[in-house]
Design a protein around this motif. Sequence first.
Motif, short mmCIF file in Angstrom:
data_model
loop_
_atom_site.label_atom_id
_atom_site.label_comp_id
_atom_site.label_asym_id
_atom_site.label_seq_id
_atom_site.Cartn_x
_atom_site.Cartn_y
_atom_site.Cartn_z
N ASN A 65 54.01 -21.18 -14.08
CA ASN A 65 52.72 -20.89 -13.45
C ASN A 65 52.94 -20.25 -12.09
N GLY A 66 54.07 -19.58 -11.93
CA GLY A 66 54.34 -18.90 -10.67
C GLY A 66 55.77 -18.38 -10.67
N GLN A 67 56.13 -17.74 -9.56
CA GLN A 67 57.50 -17.26 -9.44
C GLN A 67 57.88 -17.34 -7.96
N TYR A 68 59.18 -17.33 -7.69
CA TYR A 68 59.64 -17.22 -6.32
C TYR A 68 60.97 -16.52 -6.31
N TYR B 85 64.82 -16.40 -4.59
CA TYR B 85 65.84 -17.12 -3.83
C TYR B 85 67.16 -16.40 -4.02
N ASN C 143 58.38 -8.65 -13.72
CA ASN C 143 58.53 -9.88 -14.50
C ASN C 143 57.88 -9.73 -15.86
N THR D 218 48.07 -20.11 -12.76
CA THR D 218 48.74 -19.92 -11.47
C THR D 218 48.55 -21.17 -10.62
N ALA D 219 49.66 -21.68 -10.13
CA ALA D 219 49.58 -22.88 -9.30
C ALA D 219 49.31 -22.45 -7.85
N VAL E 70 58.71 -21.24 0.16
CA VAL E 70 60.06 -21.07 -0.39
C VAL E 70 61.00 -20.78 0.76
N ASP F 192 64.73 -19.79 1.96
CA ASP F 192 66.06 -19.28 1.58
C ASP F 192 66.86 -19.27 2.88
N THR G 250 55.44 -18.89 -3.23
CA THR G 250 55.40 -18.59 -4.67
C THR G 250 54.21 -17.68 -4.92
N ALA G 251 54.25 -16.98 -6.03
CA ALA G 251 53.20 -16.01 -6.37
C ALA G 251 52.93 -16.12 -7.87
N PRO G 252 51.79 -15.58 -8.32
CA PRO G 252 51.54 -15.57 -9.77
C PRO G 252 52.70 -14.87 -10.48
N PHE G 253 53.03 -15.35 -11.66
CA PHE G 253 54.25 -14.90 -12.32
C PHE G 253 54.34 -13.39 -12.54
N PHE G 254 53.25 -12.74 -12.91
CA PHE G 254 53.34 -11.32 -13.24
C PHE G 254 53.15 -10.39 -12.04
N ASN G 255 52.99 -10.94 -10.83
CA ASN G 255 52.89 -10.07 -9.66
C ASN G 255 54.21 -9.36 -9.39
N ASN G 256 54.13 -8.20 -8.78
CA ASN G 256 55.36 -7.45 -8.49
C ASN G 256 56.12 -7.97 -7.30
N GLU G 257 55.42 -8.60 -6.38
CA GLU G 257 56.12 -9.08 -5.18
C GLU G 257 55.68 -10.47 -4.82
N VAL G 258 56.52 -11.12 -4.01
CA VAL G 258 56.08 -12.42 -3.47
C VAL G 258 55.66 -12.22 -2.02
#
Lengths: 786, 259
Positions: free
Chosen positions: A692-695, A697, A766, B22-23, B28, B30, B50-58
């Motif tokens: 439900n998201g991505q990050y 690292y 993605n 989307t949560a 994050v 690093d 964090t960003a929605p999974f299908f977005n191109n950038e965070v």
Amino acid sequence: MKKHISLLIILIGLSLYSQEKFTLSGTVSETETGETLIGVNVIIPELQSGTMTNEYGFYSITLPAGEYDIYYTSLGYASIKTNIQLNNNITENLSLSTNTEELEEVLIKADIEKLNIRKPQMSINSLSTNTIKKIPVVLGEADVIKAITLLPGVTNAGEGASGFNVRGGAADQNLILLDEATLYSSSHLFGFFSVFNPDAIKDLTLYKGGIPARYGGRASSVLDIYQKDGNKKQFRASGGIGLISSRLLLEGPIVKDKASFLVGGRSSYAHLFLPLFDIDSKALFYDLNTKLSYKIDSDNTLFLSGYFGRDVFDISDSFSNTFGNSTLNLRWNHLFSDKLFSNFSLIYSDYYYGLALNFVDFKFDSGIRNYNFKYDLRHYLSNNVELRYGLNSIYYKFNPGDVQPTSEDSGINSFKLTDKYAFENAVFVDAEIEVTDKIAIQAGVRVSTFNRLGQEGLNLYENDNPIIFNESLNIYEKATPVDTLTTSKNKTIRSFANLEPRFAVSYLLNESSSIKASYNRMTQYIHLISNTTSPTPFDIYAPSGKYINPQLADQVAIGYFKAFENYSLEIEAYYKKVKNRIDYVDDADLIANNAVEQIILNGESRSYGFETLLKKTEGKLQGWIAYTLSKSEQRTPGRSNVESGINNGQWYNSGWDKTHDISITGQYELSKKWSLGANLIYQTGRPTTYPNGQYVYNGETIPVYEDRNSSRLPAYHRLDLSATWIPKPDSKKRWKGEWVFSLYNAYGRKNAASISFSENTDTGVNEATRLSIFGMIPAITYNFKF
Amino acid sequence: MLFLFIGILSSCEDVIDVDLNTADPRLVIDASINLLEDGTSDATIRLTTTAPFFNNEVPYVGNASVSISDEDGTIYPFTYTSSGFYTSELTPRDNVQYTITIIYQGETYTATEQLHRVNPLEFVEQKDDGGFTGDEVELKAFFTDPIGEGDFYFFEGFSEKGDHLDIYDDKFFDGNSIFGLYLAEDLTANDEVIFNLYGVDQQFYNFMYVLLQQTSGGGPFETQPATVRGNVINETNPDNFPLGYFRVSEKSTLTYTVQ
């Protein structure tokens, strides 16, 4: 003097009045081959009574003296009627012929079904090899495991998954027996083929519930398979040549009607074509089934059976992987009397897994070995009471892994994970009683014990806690052992004892329908530790011991059974709960883990469902429709209020939970030359975990995941078609051949075996990528017999 | 290996549309403080969410307050440069506990680590008929593990042809000369490859182990994916935990030109 005579007259009178009983017993075999037949019905209609032949073809029934018509019937054979004068014990051995053209107007199929309706045994499915061979499957290979997944209550965790799941149970909860020897894996090549050669099988029975007391050691089911003994009349060969694999079976008498042999082998050879594609690798399997039978005299028969199977994966010279089962067993049938049949087995069973990584210069070997002794007695007390009792002892040695360098300048040190030893024992007694005309019960109890034996270097932890919860990071961590304990293999470090009651009852509603109910408690002492959704050969079996408790399963089931002309209907509902079902904590480090107790938590699982099976067993069109509505879930709570457990202690779907599962399979005999077959399958998609998201690292894109198994893959459905052509059906020649044309997944649905989420390294975007394993696959197989 | 067999059958992989939830965004972190071989250091922290999974950038975080303090009380403030990066002059010393403090949206995030040393990368061995299929250029960057178990490594190999990350636990090769393996499709002569080796601890090893499985996508034999937490906690609101890791390592670098 007068007193004595009158006493004598009274005594004689009494003895004439209390009818004497005599026993009719014998062995039923197949006329053409001499193979003993399992499950043949022996019916005495005027007494509304009967029995069935056991796994070795033996039957025994005790009746009051008199004259009777006895009917011997079995599906696929011409029935026989005999007339006997039962004035003393009689042995009647006879044979049934597969030549069904000589049908007598005796009992029709419905009467056979009616006998099954009376028996308390429920939740059972028996398949004949003829049925299995007719079901169209991928690559044209008849497959026992794929056939049983068409039955209600049986599923698997997806295409490419090995193992199968029964009534929501995990794949390690199935006891798989081949001629009484335990097998640890049921498939080759990650589930593409099963380990069973259909030509070598005589009988197959799957118990999904109401499991009789003579079976134990696994929580969910028993798949009991018996091999043929070998043709005792003449030498025969049968086999098949297919696109990917071939098989050959040779059988024949060593001494006519007394001793026979059977040897069958299968191998795949697709890897031989790989060099054409410039791939220097191999993926193949082979197996060998062997059997020797020797009938010493009318009371004693000896059998020696063996199975050896291997899967081989090689990637050029760098990676080599081999694994498989082997078994060897010796059995002795002995008739103590015409009422007491016994079978004594000595079994050796082995599962081996080996891996060699030549570019890192090491090899890894692991496996399980067991030595098993079984003694089963079947006591045919009277025509309403049959007793079974016996004992079963298994000695286990588990080798979790042995790492060795394969060259002098390898950077790897040799490393051995500690061997583990255990001893499992059980005694059981089981009675099948016809209480009244309408009520029959099967009641039994199994008492099982498990002794975990000593080993080197058993880890000891503070407070016996191998895993600790780090409250600030909210994660589970491995506890450092405070000491290790080495104990002799002859001593017990922990033992378990369990009482397993088994009970089933049937109530006859009318001539053709009944209701049944059952309860069983099963204990499972060895656990397959797998952190993937379906088993892989990397998984390890761990015995219960200081830190792992045995699984305890309780299942209740009720059902309604009806036999009509040509059809039968079975409706069942079940509820099953398993205590001590372990699961991995998140981030479990599995590879070569010597202390698996540091990464698992104890939990429970439950499953419940409703199954319907409508079968047609007569006529040109035969087959069945199976529908299962069910749920299967797991809960792994923390050990106290502050711990999170897995998934925060909430119930989560098991990896094989499928709400709806519909399987329709049919075979139609168009003519003597052609028959057609089809399967239509629809299942709810299996559970999976979506992000439900991505990050980002360290430059890598990583998905953020939702609760475990909270989403579902798309629904799974497909259609398979097959056509069998017998060019010369009336040929009197010895060589008989047939061609099988099959099309798996006829409309080419891309069923998702998995959906994975990652960054496309070329575009930086993605994506969700669906992997579907089987597209539309045509196949041709030529089967022969001579 | 399985997929070679599947290749004969008609399996396929295709990109599909999936509706995902989307949560709420999460911080994050690093944060890698690296002591380089010449004694200088590279102390850079990147904050994103964090960003929605299908977005191109965070999205990056430019308005947090970031600092590191050591056990003597010295504070090293980090200044924001751009795109979520914060830098500082901080050279880590042996056996000193460093605590990072980040204040973002009114909540305080902390973690404590110390410097983990590493033996240097020594040389690279090139094999032209290596890899799984036997026809790829295979590079092995060698180093020597000190005797005594408990050494863990984080390894990177970068080139235009691809990146490879890996982690090692010396329980299999304690005290031996061992290598980090680098493979990339189409690696040819004159390609430049940079290898980095970092000293880390068991906790980072466990963290990266799971993370690397999740970057490789998945498949039918995947382990159960779960969002792995690092070592940074949210002191104000523990349920709003951050992702990422705070690591202090010695870093060894070796540059190699493919022959």
